[in-house]
Design a protein around this motif. Structure first.
Motif, PDB file in Angstrom:
ATOM      1  N   ILE A  58      24.651  49.870 -10.795  1.00  0.00           N
ATOM      2  CA  ILE A  58      23.268  49.385 -10.880  1.00  0.00           C
ATOM      3  C   ILE A  58      22.928  48.513  -9.683  1.00  0.00           C
ATOM      4  O   ILE A  58      21.843  48.629  -9.098  1.00  0.00           O
ATOM      5  CB  ILE A  58      23.054  48.631 -12.206  1.00  0.00           C
ATOM      6  CG1 ILE A  58      23.126  49.620 -13.373  1.00  0.00           C
ATOM      7  CG2 ILE A  58      21.732  47.882 -12.206  1.00  0.00           C
ATOM      8  CD1 ILE A  58      23.158  48.978 -14.729  1.00  0.00           C
ATOM      9  N   THR A  59      23.843  47.639  -9.291  1.00  0.00           N
ATOM     10  CA  THR A  59      23.611  46.783  -8.124  1.00  0.00           C
ATOM     11  C   THR A  59      23.443  47.619  -6.849  1.00  0.00           C
ATOM     12  O   THR A  59      22.519  47.394  -6.066  1.00  0.00           O
ATOM     13  CB  THR A  59      24.782  45.803  -7.941  1.00  0.00           C
ATOM     14  OG1 THR A  59      24.911  45.024  -9.135  1.00  0.00           O
ATOM     15  CG2 THR A  59      24.572  44.896  -6.759  1.00  0.00           C
ATOM     16  N   ALA A  60      24.327  48.581  -6.662  1.00  0.00           N
ATOM     17  CA  ALA A  60      24.246  49.434  -5.477  1.00  0.00           C
ATOM     18  C   ALA A  60      22.955  50.250  -5.480  1.00  0.00           C
ATOM     19  O   ALA A  60      22.317  50.423  -4.434  1.00  0.00           O
ATOM     20  CB  ALA A  60      25.458  50.358  -5.419  1.00  0.00           C
ATOM     21  N   GLY A  61      22.546  50.736  -6.647  1.00  0.00           N
ATOM     22  CA  GLY A  61      21.290  51.469  -6.746  1.00  0.00           C
ATOM     23  C   GLY A  61      20.088  50.601  -6.426  1.00  0.00           C
ATOM     24  O   GLY A  61      19.135  51.042  -5.783  1.00  0.00           O
ATOM     25  N   GLY A  62      20.129  49.347  -6.872  1.00  0.00           N
ATOM     26  CA  GLY A  62      19.041  48.418  -6.554  1.00  0.00           C
ATOM     27  C   GLY A  62      18.945  48.128  -5.074  1.00  0.00           C
ATOM     28  O   GLY A  62      17.850  48.081  -4.505  1.00  0.00           O
ATOM     29  N   ILE A  63      20.090  47.955  -4.437  1.00  0.00           N
ATOM     30  CA  ILE A  63      20.101  47.708  -2.986  1.00  0.00           C
ATOM     31  C   ILE A  63      19.557  48.932  -2.244  1.00  0.00           C
ATOM     32  O   ILE A  63      18.739  48.802  -1.328  1.00  0.00           O
ATOM     33  CB  ILE A  63      21.521  47.357  -2.514  1.00  0.00           C
ATOM     34  CG1 ILE A  63      21.898  45.967  -3.026  1.00  0.00           C
ATOM     35  CG2 ILE A  63      21.640  47.429  -0.995  1.00  0.00           C
ATOM     36  CD1 ILE A  63      23.335  45.599  -2.803  1.00  0.00           C
ATOM     37  N   ALA A  64      20.004  50.110  -2.645  1.00  0.00           N
ATOM     38  CA  ALA A  64      19.525  51.337  -1.981  1.00  0.00           C
ATOM     39  C   ALA A  64      18.027  51.521  -2.206  1.00  0.00           C
ATOM     40  O   ALA A  64      17.297  51.854  -1.269  1.00  0.00           O
ATOM     41  CB  ALA A  64      20.301  52.543  -2.510  1.00  0.00           C
ATOM     42  N   ALA A  65      17.553  51.291  -3.429  1.00  0.00           N
ATOM     43  CA  ALA A  65      16.132  51.472  -3.722  1.00  0.00           C
ATOM     44  C   ALA A  65      15.272  50.468  -2.959  1.00  0.00           C
ATOM     45  O   ALA A  65      14.189  50.811  -2.469  1.00  0.00           O
ATOM     46  CB  ALA A  65      15.891  51.334  -5.224  1.00  0.00           C
ATOM     47  N   THR A  66      15.752  49.241  -2.852  1.00  0.00           N
ATOM     48  CA  THR A  66      15.008  48.224  -2.108  1.00  0.00           C
ATOM     49  C   THR A  66      14.866  48.607  -0.642  1.00  0.00           C
ATOM     50  O   THR A  66      13.788  48.485  -0.062  1.00  0.00           O
ATOM     51  CB  THR A  66      15.713  46.856  -2.215  1.00  0.00           C
ATOM     52  OG1 THR A  66      15.815  46.509  -3.591  1.00  0.00           O
ATOM     53  CG2 THR A  66      14.966  45.787  -1.465  1.00  0.00           C
ATOM     54  N   ASN A  67      15.946  49.086  -0.057  1.00  0.00           N
ATOM     55  CA  ASN A  67      15.886  49.466   1.351  1.00  0.00           C
ATOM     56  C   ASN A  67      15.045  50.714   1.570  1.00  0.00           C
ATOM     57  O   ASN A  67      14.346  50.822   2.571  1.00  0.00           O
ATOM     58  CB  ASN A  67      17.300  49.662   1.898  1.00  0.00           C
ATOM     59  CG  ASN A  67      17.968  48.339   2.160  1.00  0.00           C
ATOM     60  OD1 ASN A  67      17.437  47.514   2.883  1.00  0.00           O
ATOM     61  ND2 ASN A  67      19.104  48.118   1.545  1.00  0.00           N
TER      62      ASN A  67
END
Length: 87
Positions: A58-67
């Motif tokens: 979930i954290t990695a997905g949030g970082i990817a989505a933000t970028n």
């Protein structure tokens, strides 16, 4: 184009590092216990490993989505201002 590729590689490396860190922290004893109970490799993955790595995923997905959202914003700004692909 090169800038976007470099940004993608940068974010991808962060995402892989986060998920790898979570997967390394899973004790091998848990996998061994599941295997002793008769679980297949796929069952161990879906029932044990993924739920234990879910916070990292979930954290990695949030970082990817933000970028990705940042890139889309800058791309639409460049299109709207008539910069013809100079992002």
């Amino acid at each position: 184009m090169i800038y976007a590729t470099l940004k993608t590689l940068h974010v991808l490396s962060i995402v892989v590092w986060i998920i790898r860190s979570y997967m390394i922290d899973i004790p091998h004893e848990i996998e061994d216990a599941a295997r002793t109970d008769g679980a297949s490799d796929l069952r161990i993955l879906w029932s044990i490993i993924i739920p234990m790595c879910l916070p990292g995923i979930i954290t990695a997905g949030g970082i990817a989505a933000t970028n990705i959202a940042k890139w889309n914003g800058s791309s639409w700004s460049a299109v709207g201002s008539g910069m013809n692909g100079a992002v």
